[in-house]
Scaffold this motif. Structure first.
Motif, PDB file in Angstrom:
ATOM      1  N   GLU A   1      26.403  51.493  39.161  1.00 24.76           N
ATOM      2  CA  GLU A   1      27.251  51.303  37.970  1.00 24.76           C
ATOM      3  C   GLU A   1      26.461  51.641  36.705  1.00 24.76           C
ATOM      4  O   GLU A   1      25.363  51.131  36.489  1.00 24.76           O
ATOM      5  CB  GLU A   1      27.766  49.865  37.908  1.00 24.76           C
ATOM      6  CG  GLU A   1      28.822  49.564  38.963  1.00 24.76           C
ATOM      7  CD  GLU A   1      29.320  48.118  38.917  1.00 24.76           C
ATOM      8  OE1 GLU A   1      28.896  47.381  37.999  1.00 24.76           O
ATOM      9  OE2 GLU A   1      30.108  47.735  39.797  1.00 24.76           O
TER      10      GLU A   1
ATOM     11  N   ASP B   1      41.979  53.175  39.095  1.00 23.92           N
ATOM     12  CA  ASP B   1      41.411  52.304  38.077  1.00 23.92           C
ATOM     13  C   ASP B   1      40.141  51.652  38.614  1.00 23.92           C
ATOM     14  O   ASP B   1      40.075  51.247  39.788  1.00 23.92           O
ATOM     15  CB  ASP B   1      42.424  51.228  37.673  1.00 23.92           C
ATOM     16  CG  ASP B   1      41.953  50.423  36.475  1.00 23.92           C
ATOM     17  OD1 ASP B   1      42.104  50.913  35.338  1.00 23.92           O
ATOM     18  OD2 ASP B   1      41.412  49.311  36.674  1.00 23.92           O
ATOM     19  N   ALA B   2      39.124  51.526  37.770  1.00 24.83           N
ATOM     20  CA  ALA B   2      37.825  50.995  38.202  1.00 24.83           C
ATOM     21  C   ALA B   2      37.920  49.590  38.785  1.00 24.83           C
ATOM     22  O   ALA B   2      37.095  49.197  39.613  1.00 24.83           O
ATOM     23  CB  ALA B   2      36.848  51.005  37.023  1.00 24.83           C
TER      24      ALA B   2
ATOM     25  N   ALA C   1      37.794  49.294  42.685  1.00 19.61           N
ATOM     26  CA  ALA C   1      36.704  49.904  43.447  1.00 19.61           C
ATOM     27  C   ALA C   1      36.196  48.993  44.559  1.00 19.61           C
ATOM     28  O   ALA C   1      36.055  49.414  45.707  1.00 19.61           O
ATOM     29  CB  ALA C   1      35.562  50.294  42.519  1.00 19.61           C
TER      30      ALA C   1
END
Length: 491
Positions: free
Chosen positions: A107, A344-345, A348
């Motif tokens: 990240e 959309d993150a 994840a």
């Protein structure tokens, strides 16, 4: 092709794996599943790993099963998911377990890398979609952690190549799996030194790049004896599972797009040369290696991962839905009540997918799903509309008119979603084969062993072996209205 051939495929996904025998005779391919086993991520001290030794044991169990059934194997091929890799020490042993792309250690890493080499420069070299878990950024993340493995590695092998190494002792870097890494130059098809200079890593840490269909070596004598097989050839198939799956698209001409539908959905077209320009950079499309000199120009889309994670949560409270039950639940729910952007993150790797979907709907001022059927319908509606969005972008840059969408992989069996996809995109959907990855793996072995001669000949065999379902679009006005809504909830 009148002689009968038996090819052994190990097909590894991010959640499970299988060993399969492909019987090829008289221009027709039949599959027989030998073994099926889980592939689970190990969480150790908040780091996420793949248990490559368990996968290797499962590989050998498949070979032992084939031997016990009296099947004489012509060759072996291994395909896996992309980007992940193993480190080899000077003495040839593995250094630790391979890290999983689901590990959050990457990240923010791409942004840090781009201070050394810009996003535009990286894309211009590789043509690869910028995703934080790409191998390039995993290596940078490992360096930032002070990883012993990355400092001491004599070689780095991508997952299918690492498993092949355990079988044969031979080291190589298969092109299609390497192309997912964002370390391969899209034009030269070689590891690019400039990308690794930033990491102070020599390109020599990666073995020679070989093309799908290359004979990698034979199973070591000790392993062959343990498994009860001969010293069988191992073929470097299209090691990336999607590359193998695309091989098995039963297309008659080039005017198609494909959707490899599984944990991930990958939508793209097959072209002769990479498509790398300002528009594809802005769209974040990827140029991955394919079989027989092709490029898979595509977009990664979060796929059945959304549903798989919801199912895990439902299982924990005693609600184990079969796939037909899931389809029936979705069909019973009101369409377009709630929509999400699958990419959309927040989706994840959330602690709770159900909570993540609810939170997304709250943020976008939509009704939140309350019943299981509503969650399922939300996922299916959103995937179909996402497919339309990506196909629209593909058509903008494709060098030909896209007239069909071939859906391959496990998702091709979801008739409701296939019809929804046809309705959304407005062109026919051809669904099947569901076993595309295994079929592609096996047919590349056949090409490597000289049984077939080209990609088109492979596809002739596939068409002769399967009967795809065709879904014709309906309700165009309703889906156009839903797509307009879908575009407003993305952020």
């Amino acid at each position: 092709m009148t002689q009968k051939h038996h090819f052994f495929a190990l097909d590894l996904g991010a959640t499970s794996g299988r060993s399969i025998i492909g019987r090829l005779e008289n221009g027709k391919l039949e599959l027989q599943e030998l073994t099926r086993f889980p592939n689970t991520i190990l969480r150790v001290q908040d780091k996420y790993y793949w248990n490559i030794y368990a996968l290797y044991e499962s590989l050998k169990e498949g070979l032992k099963t084939a031997a016990a059934k009296g099947i004489e194997i012509d060759s072996i091929g291994i395909d896996t998911w992309g980007v992940d890799f193993a480190y080899l020490a000077e003495d040839g042993s593995l250094i630790n377990l391979p890290r999983s792309y689901r590990d959050p250690y990457t990240e923010g890493v791409p942004e840090a890398y781009f201070t050394r080499l810009s996003r535009q420069e990286v894309y211009d070299l590789t043509g690869i979609q910028i995703m934080n878990f790409n191998s390039l950024f995993q290596l940078y993340a490992a360096q930032r952690e002070g990883s012993f493995a990355v400092r001491q590695a004599k070689n780095i092998l991508f997952m299918p190549d690492a498993l092949s190494y355990l079988l044969t002792g031979e080291r190589y870097c298969e092109y299609t799996i390497a192309s997912t890494s964002q370390i391969v130059n899209a034009r030269t098809q070689k590891i690019d030194p400039l990308l690794l200079d930033v990491l102070d890593i020599s390109p020599e840490v990666f073995p020679e790049v070989v093309m799908p269909g290359t004979k990698a070596g034979n199973v070591m004598e000790s392993v062959a004896r343990e498994c009860g097989i001969g010293e069988t050839p191992v073929i470097a198939v299209a090691g990336h599972d999607t590359a193998s799956a695309v091989v098995a698209v039963p297309a008659e001409d080039e005017n198609f797009a494909y959707l490899s539908s599984g944990t991930w959905s990958l939508m793209g077209i097959e072209v002769k040369e990479p498509i790398i320009n300002e528009q594809t950079f802005a769209m974040n499309f990827t140029n991955e290696g394919g079989a027989d000199g092709t490029i898979r120009f595509l977009k990664n889309i979060t796929g059945m991962w959304l549903l798989e994670q919801c199912r895990k949560e439902w299982d924990k409270v005693g609600k184990s839905y079969s796939y037909p039950e899931i389809v029936a639940l979705s069909d019973s729910a009101k369409p377009f009540r709630s929509l999400i952007d699958p990419d959309d993150a927040s989706f994840a790797n959330p602690e709770s997918m159900l909570q993540a979907i609810t939170a997304y709907c709250q943020r976008t001022n939509q009704p939140c799903p309350e019943e299981d059927a509503q969650f399922i319908r939300c996922i299916f509606d959103s995937l179909a509309l996402k497919y339309k969005q990506v196909l629209n972008s593909l058509q903008e840059v494709a060098p030909f008119e896209i007239k069909k969408l071939h859906v391959i992989g496990g998702g091709s069996q979801n008739k409701l979603l296939n019809q929804m996809t046809a309705n959304a995109i407005g062109i026919p959907v051809v669904a099947g084969p569901s076993e595309a990855t295994a079929m592609g793996n096996i047919m590349i072995q056949a090409m490597g062993m000289g049984v077939v001669g080209s990609l088109q000949e492979i596809r002739d065999v596939i068409r002769n072996s399967v009967s795809p379902d065709v879904f014709v679009p309906t309700d165009n006005a309703i889906w156009s209205e839903a797509f307009a809504k879908f575009q407003t909830i993305q952020h």
